[in-house]
Motif scaffolding. Structure first.
Motif, PDB file in Angstrom:
ATOM      1  N   LYS A 187      20.432 -23.956  15.246  1.00  0.00           N
ATOM      2  CA  LYS A 187      20.206 -23.778  16.683  1.00  0.00           C
ATOM      3  C   LYS A 187      20.269 -25.109  17.425  1.00  0.00           C
ATOM      4  N   TYR A 209      10.375 -27.468  15.708  1.00  0.00           N
ATOM      5  CA  TYR A 209      11.011 -26.310  16.352  1.00  0.00           C
ATOM      6  C   TYR A 209      10.536 -24.996  15.725  1.00  0.00           C
ATOM      7  N   GLY A 254       9.675 -23.695  19.033  1.00  0.00           N
ATOM      8  CA  GLY A 254      11.011 -23.339  19.493  1.00  0.00           C
ATOM      9  C   GLY A 254      11.110 -21.944  20.089  1.00  0.00           C
ATOM     10  N   ASP A 255      12.335 -21.469  20.255  1.00  0.00           N
ATOM     11  CA  ASP A 255      12.584 -20.177  20.909  1.00  0.00           C
ATOM     12  C   ASP A 255      12.077 -18.991  20.094  1.00  0.00           C
ATOM     13  N   ASP A 256      12.070 -19.123  18.765  1.00  0.00           N
ATOM     14  CA  ASP A 256      11.609 -18.033  17.900  1.00  0.00           C
ATOM     15  C   ASP A 256      10.553 -18.583  16.932  1.00  0.00           C
ATOM     16  N   TYR A 269       7.962 -27.960  26.018  1.00  0.00           N
ATOM     17  CA  TYR A 269       8.065 -27.787  24.565  1.00  0.00           C
ATOM     18  C   TYR A 269       9.178 -28.660  23.990  1.00  0.00           C
ATOM     19  N   GLN A 270      10.295 -28.742  24.698  1.00  0.00           N
ATOM     20  CA  GLN A 270      11.431 -29.510  24.199  1.00  0.00           C
ATOM     21  C   GLN A 270      11.112 -30.993  24.143  1.00  0.00           C
ATOM     22  N   LYS A 304       9.814 -24.471  29.095  1.00  0.00           N
ATOM     23  CA  LYS A 304      10.673 -24.817  27.970  1.00  0.00           C
ATOM     24  C   LYS A 304      10.884 -26.324  27.904  1.00  0.00           C
ATOM     25  N   LYS A 322       2.122 -20.758  19.772  1.00  0.00           N
ATOM     26  CA  LYS A 322       2.964 -21.568  20.659  1.00  0.00           C
ATOM     27  C   LYS A 322       2.386 -21.578  22.075  1.00  0.00           C
ATOM     28  N   LYS A 357       4.009 -16.635  18.039  1.00  0.00           N
ATOM     29  CA  LYS A 357       4.179 -16.801  19.491  1.00  0.00           C
ATOM     30  C   LYS A 357       2.864 -17.134  20.188  1.00  0.00           C
TER      31      LYS A 357
END
Length: 278
Positions: free
Chosen positions: A192, A254, A258-260, A152-153, A149, A267, A264
């Motif tokens: 978010k 994002y 991002g998380d969603d 990605y961030q 994570k 990503k 996928k």
């Protein structure tokens, strides 16, 4: 003044000598005489138009013909760039752009309608990998076993150059529909990232693009994050907005990392490409 026969002959017999070699250069002789007393006018290329409507065509020189034949071959060589195909849509993306950005992932954006997953566009995510490599090595150092994570961030928060090329596959899509989709997606991303909304900012991404524009299958939208946190949007090659906003840039990336994320698998592919940079 009318041209005398002697002047025409004199022009026809004029020979130019190349001063260094002493070799005669082919004389430039008139190719057309006046037709019914009218002077020819160049209209396009080698074609000449006469005032009475009649036309005469001048034969192109051999060198020009050879150059014309050779040109398509040279252009074809320049256009031979490897591509990667997004399997669910069949859309192909060049693995490298003219500005050096490299393709790190391909994916599919789907939208749920009446319980069905409708394919909207295939996309390719490009990045300035050299800058990302410097960023990852300076902040993380050693490559982790798998994408994290934190990796990605770092990409989301940086101002490293990135571009997402979207190729439409859904029929009858309009700018109005795309604008609404981004308003919803970016609005959720901003919430978010900050805990609040910013409707005014999300509406800027499609800028001056007319809501009446219809995007047929194959139409291209490109959204780029430029250095200095500038988000640029192009619709079919035309720039429709440029917004300087760190928050908007972060919120847009994002959507894909991002998380969603929209896809996928895309990503994850992007994450694997980051690992290869260490």
């Amino acid at each position: 003044m009318a041209t005398t026969m002697e002047e025409v002959i004199a022009k026809a017999e004029t020979v130019e000598i190349e001063p260094k070699t002493g070799v005669a250069i082919n004389p430039q002789t008139p190719r057309e005489e006046k037709l019914n007393g009218a002077d020819p006018k160049i209209t396009n290329g080698n074609e000449k138009d006469y005032s009475n409507g009649e036309k005469a065509t001048e034969e192109p020189k051999n060198g020009t013909v050879e150059e014309d034949k050779q040109m398509p071959k040279d252009e074809a060589k320049k256009e031979e760039v490897p591509v990667e195909t997004e399997p669910k849509t069949g859309v192909s993306f060049p693995v490298k752009l003219d500005d050096g950005k490299q393709l790190n992932a391909v994916g599919l954006r789907k939208k749920s309608m009446l319980g069905l997953g409708i394919k909207i566009y295939g996309f390719g995510v490009y990045a300035a990998n050299e800058k990302l490599k410097d960023l990852l090595r300076s902040k993380i150092g050693k490559a982790p076993a798998k994408p994290t994570k934190e990796m990605y961030q770092l990409v989301i928060d940086s101002d490293a150059g990135m571009l997402v090329r979207m190729v439409i596959v859904f029929s009858n899509l309009t700018i109005s529909m795309v604008r609404k989709n981004f308003d919803e997606g970016l609005g959720a991303s901003i919430k978010k990232l900050t805990g609040g909304k910013n409707d005014e900012l999300t509406k800027k991404i499609m800028g001056e693009a007319s809501d009446d524009i219809k995007l047929t299958p194959g139409s291209v939208i490109e959204i780029s994050r430029l250095p200095g946190y500038v988000l640029q949007t192009k619709v079919m090659g035309e720039v429709v907005s440029m917004v300087e906003s760190e928050l908007l840039c972060r919120a847009y990336i994002y959507l894909y990392l991002g998380d969603d994320p929209f896809d996928k698998e895309a990503k994850e592919k992007f994450g694997m490409s980051l690992l290869s940079l260490f």
